[in-house]
Design a protein around this motif. Structure first.
Motif, PDB file in Angstrom:
ATOM      1  N   VAL A  93     -27.264 -44.288  77.344  1.00 40.48           N
ATOM      2  CA  VAL A  93     -28.558 -44.769  77.884  1.00 40.48           C
ATOM      3  C   VAL A  93     -28.078 -46.097  78.896  1.00 40.48           C
ATOM      4  CG1 VAL A  93     -30.671 -46.130  77.196  1.00 40.48           C
ATOM      5  CG2 VAL A  93     -29.664 -44.342  75.635  1.00 40.48           C
ATOM      6  N   ASN A  94     -27.146 -46.746  78.745  1.00 33.68           N
ATOM      7  CA  ASN A  94     -26.751 -47.408  79.657  1.00 33.68           C
ATOM      8  C   ASN A  94     -26.442 -47.184  80.975  1.00 33.68           C
ATOM      9  OD1 ASN A  94     -27.112 -49.483  77.749  1.00 33.68           O
ATOM     10  ND2 ASN A  94     -24.927 -49.701  77.215  1.00 33.68           N
TER      11      ASN A  94
ATOM     12  N   LEU B 139     -28.250 -44.748  82.747  1.00 36.38           N
ATOM     13  CA  LEU B 139     -29.264 -44.203  83.235  1.00 36.38           C
ATOM     14  C   LEU B 139     -29.889 -45.218  84.124  1.00 36.38           C
ATOM     15  CD1 LEU B 139     -30.878 -42.480  80.463  1.00 36.38           C
ATOM     16  CD2 LEU B 139     -29.508 -41.484  82.154  1.00 36.38           C
ATOM     17  N   THR B 140     -30.427 -44.803  85.301  1.00 32.17           N
ATOM     18  CA  THR B 140     -31.088 -45.875  86.003  1.00 32.17           C
ATOM     19  C   THR B 140     -32.618 -46.292  85.669  1.00 32.17           C
ATOM     20  OG1 THR B 140     -32.212 -44.226  87.373  1.00 32.17           O
ATOM     21  CG2 THR B 140     -29.799 -44.841  88.282  1.00 32.17           C
ATOM     22  N   ASP B 141     -33.188 -46.975  86.049  1.00 34.11           N
ATOM     23  CA  ASP B 141     -34.533 -47.763  85.496  1.00 34.11           C
ATOM     24  C   ASP B 141     -35.467 -46.268  85.517  1.00 34.11           C
ATOM     25  OD1 ASP B 141     -33.343 -49.961  84.986  1.00 34.11           O
ATOM     26  OD2 ASP B 141     -34.170 -50.792  86.986  1.00 34.11           O
TER      27      ASP B 141
ATOM     28  N   GLN C 291     -34.767 -43.179  85.337  1.00 32.35           N
ATOM     29  CA  GLN C 291     -34.479 -42.131  84.343  1.00 32.35           C
ATOM     30  C   GLN C 291     -34.884 -42.857  82.963  1.00 32.35           C
ATOM     31  OE1 GLN C 291     -30.277 -41.798  85.684  1.00 32.35           O
ATOM     32  NE2 GLN C 291     -30.493 -39.974  86.692  1.00 32.35           N
ATOM     33  N   ARG C 292     -34.541 -43.960  82.836  1.00 35.06           N
ATOM     34  CA  ARG C 292     -35.056 -44.578  81.516  1.00 35.06           C
ATOM     35  C   ARG C 292     -36.471 -44.402  81.272  1.00 35.06           C
ATOM     36  NH1 ARG C 292     -31.626 -50.057  81.598  1.00 35.06           N
ATOM     37  NH2 ARG C 292     -29.645 -48.863  81.350  1.00 35.06           N
ATOM     38  N   GLU C 293     -37.418 -44.758  82.411  1.00 40.17           N
ATOM     39  CA  GLU C 293     -38.729 -44.383  82.093  1.00 40.17           C
ATOM     40  C   GLU C 293     -39.056 -43.071  81.924  1.00 40.17           C
ATOM     41  OE1 GLU C 293     -40.939 -47.019  81.871  1.00 40.17           O
ATOM     42  OE2 GLU C 293     -39.228 -48.351  82.268  1.00 40.17           O
TER      43      GLU C 293
ATOM     44  N   LEU D  33     -37.262 -40.692  80.492  1.00 33.41           N
ATOM     45  CA  LEU D  33     -36.860 -40.409  79.195  1.00 33.41           C
ATOM     46  C   LEU D  33     -37.891 -41.061  78.053  1.00 33.41           C
ATOM     47  CD1 LEU D  33     -34.688 -39.388  77.400  1.00 33.41           C
ATOM     48  CD2 LEU D  33     -33.570 -41.436  77.360  1.00 33.41           C
ATOM     49  N   LYS D  34     -38.182 -42.193  78.271  1.00 32.43           N
ATOM     50  CA  LYS D  34     -39.261 -42.920  77.528  1.00 32.43           C
ATOM     51  C   LYS D  34     -40.681 -42.016  77.355  1.00 32.43           C
ATOM     52  CE  LYS D  34     -37.804 -47.764  77.645  1.00 32.43           C
ATOM     53  NZ  LYS D  34     -38.383 -48.852  78.344  1.00 32.43           N
TER      54      LYS D  34
END
Length: 116
Positions: A92-93, A95-97, A99-101, A103-104
Motif C-alpha cells: 500500500v505504501n 501506491l500513489t494517492d 491509486q489508494r483512493e 482501491l478504497k
C-alpha cells in the motif's frame, strides 16, 4: 557454500573458453573440408586430416559437446531470467494517492455488495 560468486565467475569463464574454442575449431574444420575432393581428404595428414577421415571421432569429441554447452547456456539463461524477473507483491505504501483512493472505492463497493 559461503561464497558462490567466485565459483560462478570461474564456471562462466570455463564455459566461455570451451564454447569459443569448440566453435572456432569447428569453423577451422569446415574451412579445411569444404571444396576438397574425397582423394584430397583421404590424403590429409595431421590432426585435421585424422578428424576428416574419422567423422565419428569428430562428432563425439567436438560437435556434440558444443551443442550440449549451447543447450546448457540457453537453459541457464532462461532460469536466470525467470529468477531475476519475479514480481514482488505491491504494498500500500508504494501506491500513489489516486491509486489508494481507487482501491478504497473498490473495497467499499465490494463490502456493499457483500452486505446485500
Amino acid at each position: 557454500m559461503k561464497n558462490k560468486k567466485p565459483l560462478f565467475i570461474t564456471l562462466l569463464a570455463v564455459d566461455l573458453v570451451l564454447t569459443l574454442g569448440l566453435a572456432v575449431f569447428n569453423i577451422i574444420m569446415l574451412a579445411n573440408t569444404v571444396g576438397k575432393t574425397a582423394a584430397e581428404i583421404l590424403g590429409s595428414e595431421g590432426f585435421i586430416g585424422y578428424l576428416q577421415n574419422n567423422p565419428t571421432v569428430y562428432l563425439v569429441a567436438f560437435v556434440i559437446p558444443l551443442f550440449v554447452l549451447l543447450a546448457a547456456n540457453i537453459i541457464g539463461l532462461v532460469i536466470y531470467v525467470r529468477k531475476s524477473t519475479k514480481k514482488e507483491p505491491i504494498q500500500v505504501n508504494d501506491l500513489t494517492d489516486e491509486q489508494r483512493e481507487a482501491l478504497k472505492a473498490e473495497l467499499l463497493k465490494d463490502l456493499e455488495n457483500d452486505n446485500k
